[in-house]
Design a protein around this motif. Sequence first.
Motif, PDB file in Angstrom:
ATOM      1  N   ASP A 190       0.757  -1.435  -0.016  1.00  0.00           N
ATOM      2  CA  ASP A 190      -0.114   0.058  -0.189  1.00  0.00           C
ATOM      3  C   ASP A 190       0.872   1.130  -0.092  1.00  0.00           C
ATOM      4  OD1 ASP A 190      -2.077  -1.511   0.077  1.00  0.00           O
ATOM      5  OD2 ASP A 190      -2.667  -1.397   2.167  1.00  0.00           O
ATOM      6  N   ARG A 191       2.026   1.065   0.605  1.00  0.00           N
ATOM      7  CA  ARG A 191       2.936   2.343   0.813  1.00  0.00           C
ATOM      8  C   ARG A 191       3.387   2.487  -0.597  1.00  0.00           C
ATOM      9  NH1 ARG A 191       8.192   3.384   3.480  1.00  0.00           N
ATOM     10  NH2 ARG A 191       8.113   5.332   4.742  1.00  0.00           N
ATOM     11  N   ASN A 192       3.974   1.617  -1.199  1.00  0.00           N
ATOM     12  CA  ASN A 192       4.514   1.825  -2.252  1.00  0.00           C
ATOM     13  C   ASN A 192       3.388   2.192  -3.510  1.00  0.00           C
ATOM     14  OD1 ASN A 192       7.022   0.774  -1.710  1.00  0.00           O
ATOM     15  ND2 ASN A 192       6.567  -1.433  -2.544  1.00  0.00           N
ATOM     16  N   VAL A 193       1.941   1.838  -3.401  1.00  0.00           N
ATOM     17  CA  VAL A 193       1.093   2.325  -4.289  1.00  0.00           C
ATOM     18  C   VAL A 193       0.982   3.901  -4.098  1.00  0.00           C
ATOM     19  CG1 VAL A 193      -1.426   2.398  -4.855  1.00  0.00           C
ATOM     20  CG2 VAL A 193       0.162   0.282  -4.583  1.00  0.00           C
ATOM     21  N   MET A 224       3.397   5.812  -2.799  1.00  0.00           N
ATOM     22  CA  MET A 224       4.455   6.465  -3.106  1.00  0.00           C
ATOM     23  C   MET A 224       4.386   6.879  -4.551  1.00  0.00           C
ATOM     24  SD  MET A 224       6.859   7.396  -0.763  1.00  0.00           S
ATOM     25  CE  MET A 224       8.115   7.806  -2.025  1.00  0.00           C
ATOM     26  N   THR A 225       3.981   5.877  -5.185  1.00  0.00           N
ATOM     27  CA  THR A 225       3.981   6.097  -6.897  1.00  0.00           C
ATOM     28  C   THR A 225       3.042   7.305  -7.178  1.00  0.00           C
ATOM     29  OG1 THR A 225       4.110   3.611  -7.178  1.00  0.00           O
ATOM     30  CG2 THR A 225       3.138   4.649  -9.115  1.00  0.00           C
ATOM     31  N   ARG A 226       1.673   7.353  -6.524  1.00  0.00           N
ATOM     32  CA  ARG A 226       0.700   8.256  -6.704  1.00  0.00           C
ATOM     33  C   ARG A 226       1.238   9.418  -6.096  1.00  0.00           C
ATOM     34  NH1 ARG A 226      -4.543   6.031  -3.404  1.00  0.00           N
ATOM     35  NH2 ARG A 226      -5.716   7.943  -4.260  1.00  0.00           N
ATOM     36  N   LEU A 227       2.119   9.750  -5.260  1.00  0.00           N
ATOM     37  CA  LEU A 227       2.711  10.979  -4.665  1.00  0.00           C
ATOM     38  C   LEU A 227       3.551  11.305  -5.727  1.00  0.00           C
ATOM     39  CD1 LEU A 227       3.389  10.469  -0.981  1.00  0.00           C
ATOM     40  CD2 LEU A 227       2.051  12.147  -1.845  1.00  0.00           C
ATOM     41  N   ALA A 239      11.360   6.780  -0.335  1.00  0.00           N
ATOM     42  CA  ALA A 239      10.516   7.198   0.917  1.00  0.00           C
ATOM     43  C   ALA A 239      11.517   8.104   1.971  1.00  0.00           C
ATOM     44  CB  ALA A 239      10.315   5.910   1.640  1.00  0.00           C
ATOM     45  N   ASN A 240      12.985   7.891   1.720  1.00  0.00           N
ATOM     46  CA  ASN A 240      13.845   8.850   2.772  1.00  0.00           C
ATOM     47  C   ASN A 240      14.111  10.150   2.198  1.00  0.00           C
ATOM     48  OD1 ASN A 240      15.421   7.811   0.590  1.00  0.00           O
ATOM     49  ND2 ASN A 240      16.844   7.164   1.973  1.00  0.00           N
ATOM     50  N   SER A 241      13.596  10.473   1.006  1.00  0.00           N
ATOM     51  CA  SER A 241      13.731  11.666   0.114  1.00  0.00           C
ATOM     52  C   SER A 241      13.113  12.969   1.080  1.00  0.00           C
ATOM     53  CB  SER A 241      13.332  11.823  -1.283  1.00  0.00           C
ATOM     54  OG  SER A 241      13.544  10.658  -2.023  1.00  0.00           O
ATOM     55  N   PRO A 242      14.077  13.828   1.531  1.00  0.00           N
ATOM     56  CA  PRO A 242      13.324  14.874   2.251  1.00  0.00           C
ATOM     57  C   PRO A 242      12.376  15.901   1.273  1.00  0.00           C
ATOM     58  CG  PRO A 242      16.077  15.020   2.308  1.00  0.00           C
ATOM     59  CD  PRO A 242      15.429  13.872   1.411  1.00  0.00           C
ATOM     60  N   ILE A 243      11.486  16.235   1.735  1.00  0.00           N
ATOM     61  CA  ILE A 243      10.540  17.110   0.995  1.00  0.00           C
ATOM     62  C   ILE A 243      11.169  18.379   0.595  1.00  0.00           C
ATOM     63  CG2 ILE A 243       8.188  18.114   0.923  1.00  0.00           C
ATOM     64  CD1 ILE A 243       7.233  15.855   2.582  1.00  0.00           C
ATOM     65  N   THR A 280       9.884  13.885   5.223  1.00  0.00           N
ATOM     66  CA  THR A 280      10.406  12.917   3.985  1.00  0.00           C
ATOM     67  C   THR A 280       9.133  12.586   3.222  1.00  0.00           C
ATOM     68  OG1 THR A 280      10.101  10.966   5.411  1.00  0.00           O
ATOM     69  CG2 THR A 280      12.182  12.306   5.331  1.00  0.00           C
ATOM     70  N   ALA A 281       9.193  12.133   2.009  1.00  0.00           N
ATOM     71  CA  ALA A 281       8.145  11.484   1.166  1.00  0.00           C
ATOM     72  C   ALA A 281       7.599  10.409   1.729  1.00  0.00           C
ATOM     73  CB  ALA A 281       8.650  11.348  -0.281  1.00  0.00           C
ATOM     74  N   GLY A 282       8.310   9.546   2.497  1.00  0.00           N
ATOM     75  CA  GLY A 282       7.835   8.309   3.321  1.00  0.00           C
ATOM     76  C   GLY A 282       6.973   8.926   4.243  1.00  0.00           C
ATOM     77  N   ALA A 283       7.580   9.743   5.018  1.00  0.00           N
ATOM     78  CA  ALA A 283       6.653  10.242   6.236  1.00  0.00           C
ATOM     79  C   ALA A 283       5.100  10.696   5.730  1.00  0.00           C
ATOM     80  CB  ALA A 283       6.925  11.245   6.925  1.00  0.00           C
ATOM     81  N   LEU A 284       5.169  11.421   4.615  1.00  0.00           N
ATOM     82  CA  LEU A 284       3.784  11.856   3.834  1.00  0.00           C
ATOM     83  C   LEU A 284       3.034  10.728   3.308  1.00  0.00           C
ATOM     84  CD1 LEU A 284       2.287  14.148   2.627  1.00  0.00           C
ATOM     85  CD2 LEU A 284       4.130  14.101   0.577  1.00  0.00           C
ATOM     86  N   ALA A 285       3.789   9.654   2.856  1.00  0.00           N
ATOM     87  CA  ALA A 285       3.063   8.375   2.488  1.00  0.00           C
ATOM     88  C   ALA A 285       2.358   7.684   3.711  1.00  0.00           C
ATOM     89  CB  ALA A 285       4.030   7.389   1.930  1.00  0.00           C
ATOM     90  N   ASP A 286       3.143   7.683   4.752  1.00  0.00           N
ATOM     91  CA  ASP A 286       2.587   6.765   6.145  1.00  0.00           C
ATOM     92  C   ASP A 286       1.576   7.727   6.460  1.00  0.00           C
ATOM     93  OD1 ASP A 286       4.583   5.078   5.850  1.00  0.00           O
ATOM     94  OD2 ASP A 286       5.886   5.970   7.118  1.00  0.00           O
ATOM     95  N   PHE A 287       1.545   9.121   6.525  1.00  0.00           N
ATOM     96  CA  PHE A 287       0.489   9.967   6.944  1.00  0.00           C
ATOM     97  C   PHE A 287      -0.827   9.847   5.938  1.00  0.00           C
ATOM     98  CE2 PHE A 287      -2.113  13.731   6.466  1.00  0.00           C
ATOM     99  CZ  PHE A 287      -1.968  14.445   7.483  1.00  0.00           C
ATOM    100  N   LEU A 288      -0.614   9.649   4.978  1.00  0.00           N
ATOM    101  CA  LEU A 288      -1.855   9.274   3.841  1.00  0.00           C
ATOM    102  C   LEU A 288      -2.390   7.705   4.163  1.00  0.00           C
ATOM    103  CD1 LEU A 288      -0.628  11.156   0.835  1.00  0.00           C
ATOM    104  CD2 LEU A 288      -2.404  11.753   2.471  1.00  0.00           C
ATOM    105  N   LEU A 289      -1.551   6.972   4.182  1.00  0.00           N
ATOM    106  CA  LEU A 289      -1.786   5.568   4.526  1.00  0.00           C
ATOM    107  C   LEU A 289      -2.793   5.281   5.775  1.00  0.00           C
ATOM    108  CD1 LEU A 289      -1.121   2.513   3.472  1.00  0.00           C
ATOM    109  CD2 LEU A 289       0.850   2.414   4.788  1.00  0.00           C
TER     110      LEU A 289
END
Lengths: 292, 103
Positions: free
Chosen positions: B22-25, B27-30, B49-53, B88-97
């Motif tokens: 789900d996280r990968n999906v 990330m792709t949408r992001l 995921a670890n890329s700083p926004i 980070t982009a990963g934190a954003l993905a987790d937030f949305l997840l």
Amino acid sequence: MKVILHRIEYALLRLGLWWIDGVSAQRAARMAAVCGSIWYRLDASRRRTAQANIRRSGLCSDEAAVRETARRSFRHFGILAVESLKADTVFNETNWRDGVDWDIDPATQQLLDDPAAGLILVSGHFGNWELAARLLAYAKPVVAVARRMNNPLTDRALAARRDHQRLTLTPKRDANLARLLQVVKQGRILALLADQHARAGGMMIDFFGSPASTYTSPAMLHLVTGAPICFGYCLRLGPMRYAIRLDPPFVHRPTGRREVDKRIILEYLNTRLESAIRLAPDQYLWAHRRWR
Amino acid sequence: MPCWSCGTPSIPIPKEPDMSDDRNVIMTRLRDLMRRSGPMDFDWDTVQANSPIAALGFDSLTIMDLIYDIQQEFGVEFEAVDLAGLETAGALADFLLERQPAS
């Protein structure tokens, strides 16, 4: 050389402030109007810009009226600077409603009265925007995004004068998005002046019938926070006498078409600003190069 | 195939939902949303995921475009101010997840 010039400018400012503090508001305003007229005569570049802008707006029917409106606009700018600096000697926590003709839409008044309701207040360089922010801050805390002056000495001196328990100035360059979003979330007024040329980052929106690069931040802040956006202005009626008008809150729900949504909101804001300027064209800062 | 221990026919066991899928999906949408609202000269496929926004080239205006697009794309309710604090982009993905409606 720059440092010396800044120090000279700062010394002149301190002298001016000392003089302003020692005379009545009326006398200071009269002198400021004279200074504005002198500025109009001496600053040929800004004079030409102001005249060209007034011509382009179509508000004046002939050249004499264009020149007169431009001259009065410079005088008004001098007066507003002095009256803003004198504001603390005239208005305070108990009398801030006096001398001001308040015309606030009831729905907007409800937002001002509700401590939890944030509001995005948008205006232009019209009337006395400085005083409007100071007076509204008595009703609800205001955070105003303002451009920093080039001279850090004068910037600090003027910021200290403008400092007000309930009015906070945030320099435009340091305006952190999270901080701006917090302002609205915490139930305060976020005050923005949205009528300066926005360069390449802006959206071309008609202003008096000609496309002008317009800042999109008021529209985007409204769209992402859902906080009501409200247009308002402060018209000068006479020496230290003002009328403050606040429109009904404007709410535009996002449709998923981001650029269309922005355009709808910015067109609304520009139209409202045009209507305000038509009331008193000489109270608008025409010397800014809005159309480039 | 029958069960190796008792000989009864096996029943297919539903797979546990995989959070990382789900996280990968997301990330792709992001990445797609960032491509739409961020700087054009950025290689968005390199965002991990670890890329700083803060290093993705957004300014105060384009970051609001991104927030708008996220709100519209994911259709979940959240305060814009909560997104602005993520690093980070990963934190954003987790937030949305975390805010995805259960399927």
